[in-house]
Design a protein around this motif. Structure first.
Motif, short mmCIF file in Angstrom:
data_model
loop_
_atom_site.label_atom_id
_atom_site.label_comp_id
_atom_site.label_asym_id
_atom_site.label_seq_id
_atom_site.Cartn_x
_atom_site.Cartn_y
_atom_site.Cartn_z
N UNK B 1 0.73 -1.22 0.10
CA UNK B 1 -0.24 0.04 -0.01
C UNK B 1 0.81 1.39 -0.06
N UNK B 2 0.70 2.30 -1.04
CA UNK B 2 1.42 3.32 -1.12
C UNK B 2 1.06 4.33 -0.15
N UNK B 3 -0.16 4.08 0.46
CA UNK B 3 -0.65 5.07 1.59
C UNK B 3 0.29 5.15 2.74
N UNK B 4 0.81 4.02 3.13
CA UNK B 4 1.71 3.94 4.20
C UNK B 4 2.96 4.61 4.08
N UNK B 5 3.39 4.93 3.03
CA UNK B 5 4.57 5.75 2.68
C UNK B 5 4.21 7.20 2.63
N UNK B 6 3.21 7.71 2.85
CA UNK B 6 2.73 9.11 3.18
C UNK B 6 3.42 9.77 4.04
N UNK B 7 3.61 11.05 3.99
CA UNK B 7 4.30 11.94 5.40
C UNK B 7 3.13 11.76 6.53
N UNK B 8 1.96 11.51 6.16
CA UNK B 8 1.14 11.75 7.27
C UNK B 8 1.52 10.52 8.27
N UNK B 92 18.62 20.19 6.33
CA UNK B 92 19.85 20.37 5.34
C UNK B 92 20.31 21.58 5.38
N UNK B 93 19.72 22.68 5.57
CA UNK B 93 20.51 24.08 5.51
C UNK B 93 21.60 24.17 6.83
N UNK B 94 20.86 23.37 7.87
CA UNK B 94 21.79 23.46 9.07
C UNK B 94 23.09 22.89 9.10
N UNK B 95 23.12 21.63 7.98
CA UNK B 95 24.25 21.00 7.76
C UNK B 95 25.13 21.64 6.42
N UNK B 96 24.42 22.76 6.20
CA UNK B 96 25.28 23.46 4.82
C UNK B 96 24.74 23.03 3.45
N UNK B 97 23.86 22.19 3.43
CA UNK B 97 23.51 21.72 1.92
C UNK B 97 22.14 22.73 1.56
N UNK B 98 22.47 23.23 0.23
CA UNK B 98 21.46 24.16 -0.36
C UNK B 98 20.48 23.04 -0.88
N UNK B 99 19.15 23.66 -0.79
CA UNK B 99 17.90 22.98 -1.46
C UNK B 99 17.09 23.99 -2.27
N UNK B 100 17.46 23.80 -3.43
CA UNK B 100 16.51 24.81 -4.38
C UNK B 100 15.16 24.19 -4.39
N UNK B 101 14.18 25.26 -4.56
CA UNK B 101 12.92 24.94 -4.23
C UNK B 101 12.52 24.05 -5.37
N UNK B 102 11.71 23.16 -5.17
CA UNK B 102 11.29 22.09 -6.12
C UNK B 102 9.88 22.27 -6.29
N UNK B 103 9.35 22.41 -7.42
CA UNK B 103 7.88 22.87 -7.69
C UNK B 103 7.14 21.53 -8.35
N UNK B 104 6.09 21.17 -7.90
CA UNK B 104 5.17 20.14 -8.62
C UNK B 104 5.77 18.77 -7.80
N UNK B 105 4.59 17.70 -8.23
CA UNK B 105 4.71 16.58 -7.40
C UNK B 105 6.42 15.99 -7.77
N UNK B 109 5.37 9.75 -8.24
CA UNK B 109 4.43 9.58 -7.19
C UNK B 109 2.78 9.91 -7.86
N UNK B 110 1.75 9.03 -7.36
CA UNK B 110 0.53 9.33 -8.02
C UNK B 110 0.12 10.91 -7.47
N UNK B 111 -0.98 11.47 -8.15
CA UNK B 111 -1.35 12.83 -8.02
C UNK B 111 -1.79 13.04 -6.49
N UNK B 112 -2.36 12.04 -5.94
CA UNK B 112 -3.20 12.45 -4.69
C UNK B 112 -2.06 12.27 -3.42
N UNK B 113 -0.75 11.70 -3.81
CA UNK B 113 0.37 11.35 -2.67
C UNK B 113 0.55 12.84 -2.06
N UNK B 114 0.85 13.93 -2.78
CA UNK B 114 1.51 14.95 -2.26
C UNK B 114 0.51 15.59 -1.44
#
Lengths: 122, 665, 202
Positions: B1-8, B92-105, B109-114
């Motif tokens: 089940x993919x649902x169990x991999x969601x952030x929630x 990641x910033x705290x460790x000095x790694x830059x994270x550019x903003x990522x747009x979109x899913x 991942x399926x559309x509902x996942x995000x």
């Protein structure tokens, strides 16, 4: 005990309110994003390590450090005065001292004015 | 089940792990300090005979471990936030790694996942807010239905509340349900406000996202553990204080009150961070040409709301934190203590001297402005929708815009009208009465402007417009029943009666629930791309509005006859049996109609026909782009060239979208 | 799909505004504590030893000076002073934190157990409650400030900041000064204003 209580109920209101009103006024003078992007073209310049530019940099540095020291000295003096003024027992007097010190810290250390500045002054 | 991999799901699992760590941490420290593991010697530290573990917990047995429970609750929130992944960029910033903003899913991942995890798009976050708000609304409404059954007749009915001596039940359940209904509803309203602000403000001002997208995601997700703790509080002993949590009662209430405090604290944190985001977005990200007085009126309302939320919310957090600390660490903020009253009066002892009235000052300094947090966005929605469906310019745009600010500012000066009978200094009564009545002025400005907008318009009675008109009627009831409560003489009689309950529900329904439903119907084509079922919408309105009138006016009638708040029983001699029964039936009708709306929207989002591009012929910025809104809302920057509400004026334009670029880029 | 990329300067301006809004918000938290102090203590205060609070106030003020020096240094490309200033600030902040916990609160070990408060206890009526509540809330912020300064120091070591791009340093600096600002209000409110009430009856 009622007077200081009312003073301190009004104090956060007045300070917070003044800041909020300031922000509101700021909104009137601040341009939309389209205009601001013109200021972004400021090119990053390499740090000079010798020559007249370097002398200027050293002078600027020294002036900035001196300003910090002067403000710190002012705060120390005010704190000492405050400590001994406490024996007078006037809450209003203490309050004035507090506001003075707070204003110094906010203006010189926290650069409160830079919130109102729309372009970087480099 | 993919649902169990969601952030929630990850958040809940990691949160539970952290809960356990926090619990064990405190117990280990206690043992190391030479203290017994169980905190309260009066409460059995484990199930007693004839009780299984679950019954022991539900009866509040965990109170024996209160400090560990509190720390574990806070750890749960931290663990949840780490697990859900909304802080990963910051770490990641705290460790000095830059994270550019990522747009979109994310790819693959399926559309509902995000929608079930950390996502930085304000459109996703707005919908997350909205769905959570509706879920909490239905949950808290269900709680209300349970105790409305009890109140439909005099004497005790339900064995849950102890009507049947053979079944274990206590009136603590009644108080818990009343308290939980109140606070979970407030959480739901705050989330609903967040939904409207987050989804609409960037779209309406022509921005592609909020100023701080990561903070936005954080501000939403911290609501979820907060709400989970609030719900948990019901099942670990509940709390009997009402939503206000006044000490000294809350200082000795069952253990549930601690999770109630922690839950509210984190929901409040979400309010603060979310409103900070709204203010910066509104001030700095407006489209070119959009001056403050060319903003849509809802943005003004959201901005004023955010100013209140940003500042006042700290005070409820502080007041609840003080009671929490008083309970577990013994700091006597609200504990008068009175070993000897004359000694305390001369302040010669470092003992006692606490004052419960301080709590009420701090609490109402938030909780009164909070009602303006609840209603201002709703009033903004009303002002936003009326010109669209009347095809007329909004009457007095600047006055409405500034009246929102005026309500927000005056709202800070009225809090003590909740405390006329609390025992505070009597000379404070009249100033606070005057400032309270002053609120009627900016509110009246709004009312007359609405009437002016409707006057002579070509009114189109679609569902959103019906709910807008319903909101005006209900808010009128709520508004007109306010002055008797703001006036000292009448308030002394009406305080803590059902009159207050009726008034409050009328303002909340008129100021939030009706406009929120109107907004859901109105912007449904925008966020789903489909058109809802108009007939079901009209039925929803036709059921809910009269039922609400009956409910609210019935509550006020019962209150004037002597019915008090938060009491399970009443005297048949007052002659309010019929009224109470009518109120209960009305409550069920309202609940049914809301269910109808949820079914309608859920069904329509899958099966209904596609909506046309601009179904309401609105001039708003957000309707000039395709529905549902693409990932990048405004591919080319819009330019505002006119006034927002000049409906029906020939030749007027609000916004110009540059033609989409062809080729290149 | 092309995202509209905001320039760093626009983002810094927003960050700065957001930071100040956060300060406004926090001001209401600390303002609420001050209100509690004046509501509960009125024109009195507990008669406490003056040396420790005066000492830690001086330490915090000095740390604020070094924080300012560090920020000025990175703005003028003086990396060495910057790194050193951060370290001194964090160290002084830690001294302040220990000063509150050990000397003001008086955590000591007696008979193998931690014991709190040698002159005033958190349970000493409203005097103890407000004193421990206000210093505790402030100390919590000091602790968070120290952690943030150390993070910034570490990032500075890796060369993340420059004269043009040092928003992280600026945010940390104004946060630290804000903590100092709070103490400017808290210190007189707790130790200087009002008539001193001795601990009678204990």
């Amino acid at each position: 005990m009622e007077t200081p209580f009312l003073v301190f109920i009004l104090m956060p209101l007045v300070i917070g309110g003044a800041l909020l009103v300031g922000l509101f006024l700021l909104a009137r003078i601040m341009p939309g994003t389209g205009k601001a992007s013109k200021a972004d073209a400021a090119a990053v310049q390499p740090v000079p390590s010798r020559g007249p530019e370097y002398v200027k940099l050293r002078a600027r540095r020294a002036a900035a450090y001196r300003l910090g020291l002067v403000v710190f000295g002012g705060l120390v003096v005010l704190s000492v005065v405050e400590f001994f003024l406490a024996s007078v027992g006037s809450t209003a007097l203490m309050f004035i001292m507090i506001v003075f010190k707070a204003a110094l810290v906010m203006y010189f250390f926290m650069h409160v004015a830079s919130v109102w500045r729309t372009e970087e002054a480099h | 089940m993919r649902f169990f991999k969601t952030g929630l799901v990850k958040g809940i699992l990691v949160g539970l792990l952290w809960w356990l760590i926090g619990f064990m941490l405190v117990e280990v420290i206690r043992v190391a300090m030479g203290l017994p593991a169980a905190w309260d010697p009066n409460v059995p530290a484990g199930p007693v005979a004839g009780q299984n573990a679950l019954q022991w917990i539900v009866a509040g047995g965990l109170a024996a471990y209160e400090p560990a429970m509190v720390v574990a609750g806070i750890f749960f929130v931290i663990g949840f936030m780490l697990g859900v992944g909304t802080m990963s960029d910051w770490l990641k910033w705290v460790r000095g790694i830059d994270t550019p903003m990522h747009h979109g899913p994310k790819e693959g991942d399926p559309g509902w996942f995000r929608y079930f995890g950390a996502d930085y798009s304000h459109k996703v976050i707005g919908l997350q807010y909205g769905v959570t708000a509706v879920i909490l609304l239905m949950f808290a409404g269900t709680l209300a239905l349970i105790f409305r059954v009890e109140l439909a007749n005099p004497e005790l009915q339900l064995s849950l509340f102890g009507a049947n001596p053979e079944v274990q039940g206590t009136l603590n359940w009644f108080n818990t349900l009343v308290s939980a209904h109140g606070m979970i509803m407030i959480g739901s309203i705050l989330l609903g406000v967040g939904a409207m602000s987050n989804y609409l403000v960037p779209l309406m001002i022509g921005a592609n996202d909020m100023a701080f997208p990561r903070l936005n995601s954080f501000a939403f997700w911290i609501n979820v553990p907060g709400a989970l703790l609030l719900v948990t509080a019901i099942f670990i002993g509940g709390w009997n204080t009402g939503w206000t949590g006044y000490p000294p009662l809350s200082a000795q209430a069952p253990i549930g009150v601690q999770y109630f405090f922690i839950g509210v604290f984190f929901i409040g944190m979400s309010s603060i961070l979310g409103s900070l985001n709204i203010i910066v977005t509104t001030l700095t990200m407006r489209a070119r040409g959009m001056t403050m007085f060319r903003m849509p009126i809802f943005v003004w309302a959201a901005f004023s709301t955010a100013l209140i939320q940003l500042t006042a919310t700290q005070l409820i957090g502080l007041s609840f934190l003080m009671v929490l600390i008083q309970r577990i660490l013994g700091l006597g903020f609200f504990n008068p203590g009175f070993p000897d009253i004359t000694v305390i009066a001369s302040s010669q002892l470092w003992e006692g001297g606490g004052n419960p009235i301080l709590f009420q000052h701090l609490f109402w300094f938030y909780s009164h402005p909070a009602v303006y947090v609840f209603i201002l966005p709703g009033l903004g929605i009303i002002s936003e929708l009326l010109p669209v469906f009347s095809r007329k310019p909004l009457f007095g745009y600047k006055w409405i815009a500034l009246s929102s600010m005026a309500i927000a500012l005056v709202g800070f000066l009225v809090w003590a009208h909740h405390m006329f009978v609390s025992g505070m200094n009597t000379y404070l009564r009249v100033p606070f009465m005057l400032s309270t009545l002053l609120v009627a002025v900016p509110t009246g400005v709004k009312f007359f402007s609405w009437l002016g907008t409707l006057w002579g318009g070509r009114i189109d009675l679609k569902t959103p417009m019906l709910f807008t008109l319903g909101a005006i009627s209900v808010f009128l009831i709520g508004g007109l029943t306010g002055p008797p409560l703001g006036t000292v003489t009448t308030d002394l009689q009406l305080h803590d009666t059902y009159y207050v309950v009726g008034h409050f529900h009328a303002t909340m329904f008129g100021g939030f629930v009706f406009p929120f439903f109107a907004a859901l119907y109105y912007w449904f084509p925008k966020f789903s791309g489909r058109q809802y079922n108009e007939r079901l919408g009209v039925i929803h309105f036709a059921l809910m509005t009269p039922a609400f009138w009956v409910m609210s006016l019935g509550q006020m009638l019962a209150g004037t006859r002597g019915m008090r708040r938060r009491v399970a029983d009443y005297d048949p001699a007052w002659g309010i049996d019929g009224v109470q029964l009518a109120v209960s039936i009305a409550a069920f009708i309202i609940a049914f109609s809301v269910l109808l709306m949820v079914i309608n929207l859920l069904w329509s989002s899958r099966r209904a026909p596609r909506a046309v591009a601009n179904p309401w012929r609105s001039r708003g910025l957000e309707w000039q782009i395709p529905s549902p809104v693409p990932e990048l809302s405004y591919a080319t920057a819009p330019v505002v060239v006119g006034e927002p509400y000049d409906y029906g004026l020939p030749g007027s334009t609000y916004v110009q979208l540059a033609p989409a670029m062809t080729g290149g880029d | 799909m092309s995202a509209i990329v905001e320039s760093p300067q626009v983002q810094v301006r927003r960050n700065r505004m957001g930071m100040w809004l956060f300060f406004v918000s926090e001001a209401f938290l600390f303002g609420g504590l001050l209100i509690a102090r004046f509501f509960l203590w009125g024109d009195t205060r507990p008669d406490l030893p003056q040396v420790v609070p005066l000492g830690i106030t001086a330490v915090l003020l000095t740390s604020s000076f070094f924080m300012n020096r560090a920020e000025v240094a990175i703005a003028n490309d003086d990396r060495k002073t910057f790194q050193r200033g951060l370290l001194i600030t964090a160290f002084l902040g830690f001294i302040f934190f220990l000063g509150v916990l050990i000397f003001e609160w008086g955590w000591t070990i007696e008979d193998g157990a931690f014991v709190l408060g040698n002159h005033i206890h958190p349970t000493s009526g409203v005097y103890g409650a407000v004193l421990y509540g206000m210093t505790g809330m402030h100390a919590l912020h000091v602790l968070s400030g120290i952690v943030i300064i150390m993070i910034i120091w570490n990032l500075g070591r890796k060369g993340k900041f420059s004269a043009e791009d040092h928003w992280g340093v600026e945010a940390t600096a104004i946060y630290w000064h804000y903590i100092d600002l709070i103490w400017i209000f808290f210190y007189p409110a707790l130790y200087l204003i009002g008539t001193a009430v001795p601990a009678g009856g204990h």
